[in-house]
Design an enzyme around this catalytic site. Structure first.
Site, PDB file in Angstrom:
ATOM      1  N   HIS A  16      36.064  72.323   6.813  1.00  0.00           N
ATOM      2  CA  HIS A  16      36.111  70.003   7.058  1.00  0.00           C
ATOM      3  C   HIS A  16      35.574  70.623   5.117  1.00  0.00           C
ATOM      4  O   HIS A  16      34.428  71.273   4.436  1.00  0.00           O
ATOM      5  CB  HIS A  16      35.173  69.649   7.388  1.00  0.00           C
ATOM      6  CG  HIS A  16      35.058  70.077   9.016  1.00  0.00           C
ATOM      7  ND1 HIS A  16      34.503  71.035   9.582  1.00  0.00           N
ATOM      8  CD2 HIS A  16      35.987  69.227   9.421  1.00  0.00           C
ATOM      9  CE1 HIS A  16      35.088  70.415  11.220  1.00  0.00           C
ATOM     10  NE2 HIS A  16      36.229  69.664  11.060  1.00  0.00           N
TER      11      HIS A  16
ATOM     12  N   ASP B 289      33.247  75.556   4.253  1.00  0.00           N
ATOM     13  CA  ASP B 289      33.414  75.268   5.238  1.00  0.00           C
ATOM     14  C   ASP B 289      34.764  74.446   5.634  1.00  0.00           C
ATOM     15  O   ASP B 289      35.069  74.380   4.391  1.00  0.00           O
ATOM     16  CB  ASP B 289      32.305  73.702   5.778  1.00  0.00           C
ATOM     17  CG  ASP B 289      32.410  73.151   7.070  1.00  0.00           C
ATOM     18  OD1 ASP B 289      31.178  73.281   7.608  1.00  0.00           O
ATOM     19  OD2 ASP B 289      33.145  72.577   7.531  1.00  0.00           O
TER      20      ASP B 289
ATOM     21  N   HIS C 227      28.923  66.245   4.594  1.00  0.00           N
ATOM     22  CA  HIS C 227      29.803  64.836   5.113  1.00  0.00           C
ATOM     23  C   HIS C 227      28.852  63.590   4.343  1.00  0.00           C
ATOM     24  O   HIS C 227      29.660  62.887   4.320  1.00  0.00           O
ATOM     25  CB  HIS C 227      30.056  64.660   6.065  1.00  0.00           C
ATOM     26  CG  HIS C 227      30.714  65.606   6.633  1.00  0.00           C
ATOM     27  ND1 HIS C 227      32.219  66.288   5.995  1.00  0.00           N
ATOM     28  CD2 HIS C 227      31.429  66.902   7.765  1.00  0.00           C
ATOM     29  CE1 HIS C 227      33.221  67.136   6.571  1.00  0.00           C
ATOM     30  NE2 HIS C 227      32.153  67.561   7.773  1.00  0.00           N
TER      31      HIS C 227
ATOM     32  N   ASP D 289      33.162  77.380  11.251  1.00  0.00           N
ATOM     33  CA  ASP D 289      34.420  76.926  11.667  1.00  0.00           C
ATOM     34  C   ASP D 289      35.467  77.472  10.914  1.00  0.00           C
ATOM     35  O   ASP D 289      35.964  76.642  11.813  1.00  0.00           O
ATOM     36  CB  ASP D 289      33.845  75.118  11.244  1.00  0.00           C
ATOM     37  CG  ASP D 289      33.413  74.515   9.958  1.00  0.00           C
ATOM     38  OD1 ASP D 289      33.421  75.526   9.597  1.00  0.00           O
ATOM     39  OD2 ASP D 289      33.264  73.290  10.277  1.00  0.00           O
TER      40      ASP D 289
HETATM   41  N1  Q9C Z   1      33.065  62.872  17.370  1.00  0.00           N
HETATM   42  C1  Q9C Z   1      30.724  69.862   9.972  1.00  0.00           C
HETATM   43  O1  Q9C Z   1      31.437  70.552  10.598  1.00  0.00           O
HETATM   44  N2  Q9C Z   1      34.701  65.049  13.678  1.00  0.00           N
HETATM   45  N3  Q9C Z   1      31.041  69.250  10.681  1.00  0.00           N
HETATM   46  C2  Q9C Z   1      34.248  65.654  15.438  1.00  0.00           C
HETATM   47  C3  Q9C Z   1      32.681  63.538  16.355  1.00  0.00           C
HETATM   48  C4  Q9C Z   1      33.621  65.619  13.360  1.00  0.00           C
HETATM   49  C5  Q9C Z   1      32.329  68.598  11.244  1.00  0.00           C
HETATM   50  C6  Q9C Z   1      34.494  64.700  16.286  1.00  0.00           C
HETATM   51  C7  Q9C Z   1      34.067  67.050  12.522  1.00  0.00           C
HETATM   52  C8  Q9C Z   1      32.349  66.856  11.931  1.00  0.00           C
HETATM   53  C9  Q9C Z   1      29.866  69.760   9.156  1.00  0.00           C
HETATM   54 ZN    ZN Z   2      32.990  71.582   9.016  1.00  0.00          ZN
END
Ligand code: Q9C
Ligand code: ZN
Length: 370
Positions: free
Chosen positions: A208, A206, A170, A295
């Site tokens: 996301h 992943d 990200h 995930d």
């Molecule tokens: N405040 C990866 O899997 N949103 N990132 C969750 C947190 C972020 C996932 C809310 C999700 C990020 C690397």
């Molecule tokens: Zn992720």
């Protein structure tokens, strides 16, 4: 398969995060990487070695120098305020709507502030990037893990695995976000392009969308980005990841997004994976960088796919079936009891070793519960 790991990640760990205002137990915790390391060590076929120091030049090849400086300085700076906090987290972000109506020149004149809080918003996407005393060291070590993994493959290994934490996909050129500080996979891909002079493909599995990796290589024709992920209509990062984002300029056609529906199961996923692998096979290059997330697992607390441990073995097998050497780098995955089994299954599949789940001795004992 050789595995690269650094304990520096342990110094970056938090207890809670917020989701739409709700305070919940943190998902991106140190236990994740320790679970994976323990499962790979128990397998016996995954020698673990430390990364070598690569300095900041490979990071600066991908990220803005100001962003690197911010990650290094921000925690110490926030301590100037006499307020106890477990970490520094941004709460004010410069959304483009703040500057609506201003000319491009006027917007360009807006600068990073001097306050730690302002800087956290300036460089950040969301509230998911807590900065602590050990964050910079952990993020630097994750990059070294990725680059050392790439070194192994450049030196002739068919495949190697970097147990990166914190994750990276990200993080964009000038932005941290979604638990990510430096984009480990993008930094490794860029280093491979520079070392070999050949194009590189990145397969991002992943759950996301890897908005950071897409952004970094958006105009690049020599780095193909292929991603399978939850449709951003319902899932973070919301504003990128749609199928009509295909790259621009030299990078036109070198970005392939495959948004998938809630409930995506093993068969649906494998069909999409085959499509992604076919797109990669159509482009030149001898090395594939994999952004590997778990995930997508059926029990993941922040995902809504339905994948099983067994299908990760098949995914690894099919990725290796491309015939390219693999630089496999860890991204997300938050159902801790199954992380070890899932990583072990994927990597064994990639090596052509049989699935052979470890015998269970109680719920979750082998790291898998299905
Ligand atoms: N405040 C990866 O899997 N949103 N990132 C969750 C947190 C972020 C996932 C809310 C999700 C990020 C690397
Ligand atoms: Zn992720």
């Amino acid at each position: 398969m050789r595995v690269v790991y650094s304990p520096a990640h342990l110094a970056h760990d938090v207890v809670t995060e917020t989701v739409m205002g709700a305070v919940i137990p943190a998902n991106e915790v140190a236990e994740r990487a320790e679970r994976i390391r323990a499962a790979l060590e128990a397998d016996g076929g995954f020698p673990v070695e430390p990364p070598t120091e690569h300095g900041t030049d490979p990071i600066l090849a991908v990220h803005d120098a100001g962003l690197v400086r911010f990650v290094e300085e921000a925690w110490r700076e926030s301590r100037i305020q006499a307020i106890a906090r477990p970490n520094l987290t941004a709460d004010t972000f410069p959304t483009f709507r703040m500057f609506e109506g201003m000319s491009p020149e006027a917007v360009a004149a807006i600068a990073e502030t001097r306050s730690a809080g302002g800087r956290a918003g300036w460089w950040g996407l969301d509230t998911a990037n807590p900065l602590q005393a050990g964050t910079y060291g952990a993020a630097r070590a994750a990059v070294d893990v990725a680059l050392t993994t790439a070194d192994l493959v450049l030196a002739g290994e068919r495949a190697a695995y970097g147990l990166c934490r914190p994750p990276g996909h990200h993080a964009a050129r000038s932005m941290i976000g979604g638990y990510c500080f430096f984009n480990n996979a993008a930094i490794a891909a860029e280093a491979i392009v520079r070392a070999t002079g050949q194009p590189v493909a990145i397969l991002d599995v992943d759950y996301h969308h890897g908005n950071g990796t897409q952004q970094i290589f958006w105009r690049r024709g020599d780095v193909l980005y292929v991603s399978l992920h939850a449709d951003p209509e319902r899932q973070f990062p919301y504003f990128l990841g749609r199928a009509n984002e295909t790259g621009e300029g030299e990078g036109s056609g070198a970005n392939l997004n495959m948004p998938l529906p809630a409930g995506t199961d093993d068969d649906t996923y494998l069909a999409a994976l085959d499509r992604g692998l076919a797109a990669i096979a159509d482009t030149p290059g001898e090395i594939l960088v994999v952004s590997l997330g778990f995930d997508t697992y059926g029990h993941d607390p922040i995902g809504d796919f339905a994948l099983t441990t067994a299908v990760y073995h098949e995914c690894g097998r099919r990725a290796a079936g491309l015939g390219r050497r693999l630089v496999v780098l860890q991204e997300g995955g938050y159902y801790r009891p199954a992380l070890g089994a899932n990583a072990r299954a994927w990597l064994r599949g990639a090596e052509g070793r049989p699935y052979e789940p470890l015998p269970a001795s109680g719920f979750g004992a082998n790291g898998s519960d299905r």
